[in-house]
Enzyme design. Structure first.
Site, PDB file in Angstrom:
ATOM      1  N   ALA A  64       0.826  -1.202   0.000  1.00 46.93           N
ATOM      2  CA  ALA A  64       0.000   0.000   0.000  1.00 46.93           C
ATOM      3  C   ALA A  64       0.860   1.251   0.000  1.00 46.93           C
ATOM      4  O   ALA A  64       1.930   1.291   0.607  1.00 46.93           O
ATOM      5  CB  ALA A  64      -0.919   0.008   1.213  1.00 46.93           C
ATOM      6  N   GLY A 107       1.493  -5.953   0.875  1.00 47.02           N
ATOM      7  CA  GLY A 107       0.322  -6.100   0.007  1.00 47.02           C
ATOM      8  C   GLY A 107       0.685  -6.501  -1.406  1.00 47.02           C
ATOM      9  O   GLY A 107      -0.116  -7.131  -2.096  1.00 47.02           O
ATOM     10  N   GLU A 110       0.992 -10.160  -1.251  1.00 50.64           N
ATOM     11  CA  GLU A 110      -0.336 -10.779  -1.281  1.00 50.64           C
ATOM     12  C   GLU A 110      -0.918 -10.754  -2.688  1.00 50.64           C
ATOM     13  O   GLU A 110      -1.526 -11.730  -3.143  1.00 50.64           O
ATOM     14  CB  GLU A 110      -1.301 -10.083  -0.335  1.00 50.64           C
ATOM     15  CG  GLU A 110      -2.664 -10.776  -0.367  1.00 50.64           C
ATOM     16  CD  GLU A 110      -3.711 -10.137   0.513  1.00 50.64           C
ATOM     17  OE1 GLU A 110      -4.801 -10.712   0.599  1.00 50.64           O
ATOM     18  OE2 GLU A 110      -3.446  -9.080   1.101  1.00 50.64           O
ATOM     19  N   GLU A 130       5.731  -5.802   7.673  1.00 41.58           N
ATOM     20  CA  GLU A 130       4.884  -4.961   8.512  1.00 41.58           C
ATOM     21  C   GLU A 130       5.313  -4.923   9.984  1.00 41.58           C
ATOM     22  O   GLU A 130       5.361  -3.852  10.596  1.00 41.58           O
ATOM     23  CB  GLU A 130       3.418  -5.408   8.413  1.00 41.58           C
ATOM     24  CG  GLU A 130       2.710  -4.970   7.148  1.00 41.58           C
ATOM     25  CD  GLU A 130       2.907  -5.934   5.986  1.00 41.58           C
ATOM     26  OE1 GLU A 130       2.197  -5.795   4.992  1.00 41.58           O
ATOM     27  OE2 GLU A 130       3.767  -6.827   6.105  1.00 41.58           O
TER      28      GLU A 130
END
Length: 256
Positions: A64, A107, A110, A130
């Site tokens: 992100a 992300g 993912e 993270e």
């Protein structure tokens, strides 16, 4: 400049992340564009396979775009730009091939794991960074990682933020092939061509049954009747496959 490039060539749809200066970090607008692209891919019967890639050599995607500082950006999965099953995510029914290089983080990791087939450049490194930044990602990367990697490998990545090189990703079955960056596009095209040799309707039915079956026990999965497979049984492609086998020729799929 658009955040993603989306175009079709024959029966293949191409989705390309296009923010190389930001290492293809997923902004709010990119997330919405991805969401729209997945829906178009699902709704177009002439699209039989999708290819996801990214502009630039340094990164596939670093997750992100937190520089925007908005809650919606930091919770990008809620907009549906990722693909998967359950929740607000788009359930992509067509086979998806991801071509990744450089940083594949958070992300972005993912997003790559949402693909059915992953082709990685030798430069690719995967990570869940993270917790090292004192946050816990909300995009589902944790849940996908522990399902697609050996548990202790995934947990080590989650708890330490350590990076997984492409060759180790291949060893653990996370990716299907590792190639030099200069060969990434050609290798991805080769995999797309292999997928196109099969009936598109059979591929779609098989994918949906396999993904749904993962949510069940083995016995339950074996005992479940899958609507896409039953629908395929009455399709023109099913008849064409049978005729082609009897006539000893290559089938001519129509996706109908």
């Amino acid at each position: 400049m658009a955040d993603i490039e989306f175009y079709k060539d024959g029966h293949v749809a191409f989705v390309r992340l296009n923010r190389p200066k930001s290492l293809n970090a997923i902004s709010d607008t990119m997330d919405q564009s991805l969401h729209a692209a997945w829906h178009e891919i699902n709704s177009d019967p002439d699209i039989w396979v999708a290819v996801l890639s990214a502009e630039g050599e340094r990164a596939f995607c670093v997750g992100a775009d937190v520089t925007a500082g908005t809650e919606r950006t930091s919770r990008m999965a809620l907009a549906g730009g990722l693909t998967g099953i359950g929740g607000p995510l788009v359930t992509l029914t067509k086979p998806l091939i991801a071509a990744v290089q450089g940083y594949v983080l958070g992300g972005g990791f993912e997003l790559a794991m949402c693909a059915d087939i992953i082709i990685a450049a030798e430069s690719a490194v995967f990570a869940v960074p993270e917790t090292k930044a004192g946050i816990i990602g909300e995009c589902g990367v944790l849940h996908r990682a522990v399902r697609q990697l050996p548990q202790r490998v995934a947990m080590a990545m989650i708890l330490t933020g350590d990076r997984l090189p492409a060759e180790d990703a291949l060893k653990y079955g996370l990716v299907n092939e590792v190639v030099p960056f200069s060969e990434l596009e050609a290798a991805t095209a080769r995999w797309a061509a292999k997928v196109l040799q099969a009936s598109p309707l059979a591929n779609q039915a098989a994918k949906q049954a396999a993904i749904h079956g993962l949510t069940l026990s083995l016995n339950a999965a074996l005992g479940t009747r899958y609507e896409p497979i039953e629908a395929y049984a009455g399709s023109g492609d099913r008849l064409e496959g049978r005729l082609a086998f009897q006539e000893k020729r290559l089938p001519q799929w129509t996706g109908r």
